[in-house]
Design a protein around this motif. Structure first.
Motif, short mmCIF file in Angstrom:
data_model
loop_
_atom_site.label_atom_id
_atom_site.label_comp_id
_atom_site.label_asym_id
_atom_site.label_seq_id
_atom_site.Cartn_x
_atom_site.Cartn_y
_atom_site.Cartn_z
N GLU A 220 0.84 -1.20 0.00
CA GLU A 220 0.00 0.00 0.00
C GLU A 220 0.87 1.25 0.00
OE1 GLU A 220 -4.20 1.51 1.58
OE2 GLU A 220 -3.48 -0.51 1.94
N GLY A 221 0.55 2.19 -0.88
CA GLY A 221 1.35 3.40 -1.04
C GLY A 221 2.26 3.36 -2.25
N ASP A 222 2.43 2.15 -2.85
CA ASP A 222 3.27 2.01 -4.03
C ASP A 222 2.51 2.22 -5.33
OD1 ASP A 222 5.64 1.40 -2.66
OD2 ASP A 222 5.09 -0.71 -2.50
N SER A 223 1.19 2.33 -5.26
CA SER A 223 0.38 2.45 -6.47
C SER A 223 0.91 3.49 -7.44
CB SER A 223 -1.06 2.85 -6.11
OG SER A 223 -1.80 1.74 -5.70
N GLY A 224 0.81 3.18 -8.72
CA GLY A 224 1.24 4.12 -9.75
C GLY A 224 2.71 4.05 -10.07
#
Length: 268
Positions: A220-224
């Motif tokens: 979570e937080g790595d999206s994109g």
């Protein structure tokens, strides 16, 4: 029924709205840490950038980071549609060259325009967006080439790939302050489809990869953020599959080559 989850920091209001509308896509299997990953730097990956809310871009903690992205032109960043679909483009900022989010180094730019794939869906189909920056990033932040339809090699099963991001570190939801990377291998489409019982994995728009030894994957937080192979951007961090004993948790990435023409139109 639960399916998968966004891997950005979701806004509470947006999450509640999804639940109320019956569109929640939370997973049966929660996002985990980049187990087996390692520290890296923006000197090694100069095209790895953070997405921030502009008003928090140079603030603490962690510079206001909520998603990742990839610099593909001096004024263009490729990221996940689900990172920016609920934000006004002018509320967004991008930071390059900031390995440690607690520092104030690197270069900040405001976003002036966000192109979101017109068929992006809340189950994360067509999960791709292109951001336009107000000014070019300095030349030292080298853009990463984008995979095209001709780039079939990087998608072959067993190909080594690397994912980058500032997402969660562990089951305790500790946030990374430093850029991290994990070394993965691309999985066969049939394996990814087997682990997607609701049929959300579509090989026409997705690729998946995992670390068969340490179980490393994005969090979570790595999206994109970028999945890189063969010196090109081949994937955009999107969501996670539920792994099994034979296949530790695979990450699902938007298959960049499938959207290369649409992305190219946004880079002109």
């Amino acid at each position: 029924m639960t399916r998968h989850r966004y891997t950005r920091w979701p806004a509470l209001a947006g999450l509640l709205a999804l639940i109320a509308g019956g569109l929640a896509v939370l997973p049966a299997h929660p996002a985990q840490a980049v187990v087996g990953g390692h520290r890296t730097s923006t000197a090694v990956a100069p095209w790895a950038v953070t997405l921030n809310l502009w008003r928090q871009t140079d603030g603490y903690p962690r510079s206001g980071q909520f998603c990742g992205g990839t610099l593909v032109r001096p004024t263009k960043v490729v990221t996940a549609a689900h990172c920016v679909v609920d934000e006004a483009a002018t509320d967004l900022g991008v930071v390059a060259g900031r390995t440690d989010l607690r520092r104030h180094d690197g270069r900040m730019r405001k976003v002036t325009k966000a192109w979101i794939h017109p068929r992006f869906g809340r189950h994360l189909e067509n999960d791709v967006a292109v951001l336009t920056l107000d000014k070019p990033m300095p030349a030292r932040y080298t853009p990463l080439p984008v995979a095209t339809a001709a780039d079939t090699g990087p998608y072959r099963p067993g190909t080594r790939a690397r994912v980058h991001g500032w997402g969660l570190l562990d089951y305790e939801d500790r946030q990374a302050n430093l850029l991290r990377a994990a070394d993965l291998r691309v999985l066969p489409d049939r394996t990814c489809q087997r682990l997607s019982p609701w049929g959300d994995f579509d090989p026409k728009m997705h690729v998946c990869a995992n670390d068969p030894v340490a179980g490393a994957h994005h969090a979570e937080g790595d999206s994109g953020g970028p999945l890189v192979a063969g010196g090109k951007l081949i994937g955009i961090v999107s969501w996670l599959l539920q792994g099994d004993t034979a296949t530790p948790t695979p990450g699902v990435y938007t298959r960049v080559s499938a959207y290369s023409r649409e992305i190219a139109r946004q880079l002109r």
